[in-house]
Design a protein around this motif. Structure first.
Motif: not given
Length: 238
Positions: A60-82
């Protein structure tokens, strides 16, 4: 450690981008904003594919559009002992600062082997055992993560090289676009006839014998038909 994770992103689009290419623009925008981002819990390495792009909702009032995107990604989470490979960014009397990709890792002096001493009078300053190990800015290290501290938009860690198989490592860079292979740093090359040379293109049938790190890590690279094959044999630190 690397994972394949499904995530959600909300993108706001200006009306000037509405049209037949809106999907392509949303994908490009997602890649630009997400790849390389740190969430405070993990790093987004690469966007793999789109699971779903929702219908745009006009704000409302801005004219912009909002899109919700679901996607798959490769992530890196560092762990203790790695165990990770890192590049030294600076050396100080208190320890060594390194970068393992996007992760900043500090190695305190107490987590450096006792035979590797701080030498402030060298140029540049370095840690060395006055033999084959020299740790300075730009040196490649193999280290073990002892602890991880997440923040709002960054992750920091502490590490150690005071264990077996850890320490300085000599990287062998091999080109894949031809049968000739090259080495990034001096190494003893042996031909099939036993001839030796240094810093020369590796010919088919030659091998490189390299020792690095405080461990003896002997790597033999055989070049056959443009394909490089390798074998590695480790020995514990004495």
């Amino acid at each position: 450690m690397f994972f394949l994770k499904e995530e959600t992103k909300v993108i706001t689009l200006h009306p000037s981008y509405f049209g037949p290419n809106v999907r392509e623009y949303l994908i490009n925008r997602l890649n630009e904003e997400e790849e390389g981002r740190c969430t405070g819990d993990h790093f987004v390495i690469c966007v793999m594919d789109m699971v779903d792009i929702g219908e745009g909702r006009v704000l409302p009032s801005s004219g912009q559009a909002e899109y919700t995107i679901k996607y798959r990604a490769i992530i890196w989470k560092p762990f203790r002992g790695e165990t990770v490979d890192a590049i030294v960014t600076s050396v100080k009397p208190t320890g060594i600062f390194t970068l393992a990709g996007p992760l900043s890792v500090f190695i305190a002096r107490k987590n450096i082997p006792s035979d590797i001493k701080w030498e402030p009078n060298t140029v540049p300053p370095q840690y060395t055992d006055h033999a084959d190990q020299v740790i300075e800015k730009g040196t490649s290290l193999r280290l073990k993560i002892l602890g991880v501290k997440p923040d709002v938009a960054a992750i920091n860690a502490i590490g150690t090289i005071k264990e077996d198989y850890l320490g300085q490592c000599l990287q062998l860079v091999i080109c894949s676009f031809s049968d000739e292979k090259t080495i990034s740093r001096p190494a003893t090359m042996k031909s099939a006839a036993g001839q030796q040379t240094q810093n020369q293109a590796v010919q088919p049938g030659w091998r490189a014998e390299i020792e690095y790190g405080g461990d003896t890590d002997l790597r033999r690279y055989a070049v056959m038909g443009g394909v490089c094959q390798s074998r590695t044999k480790h020995a514990r630190r004495q």
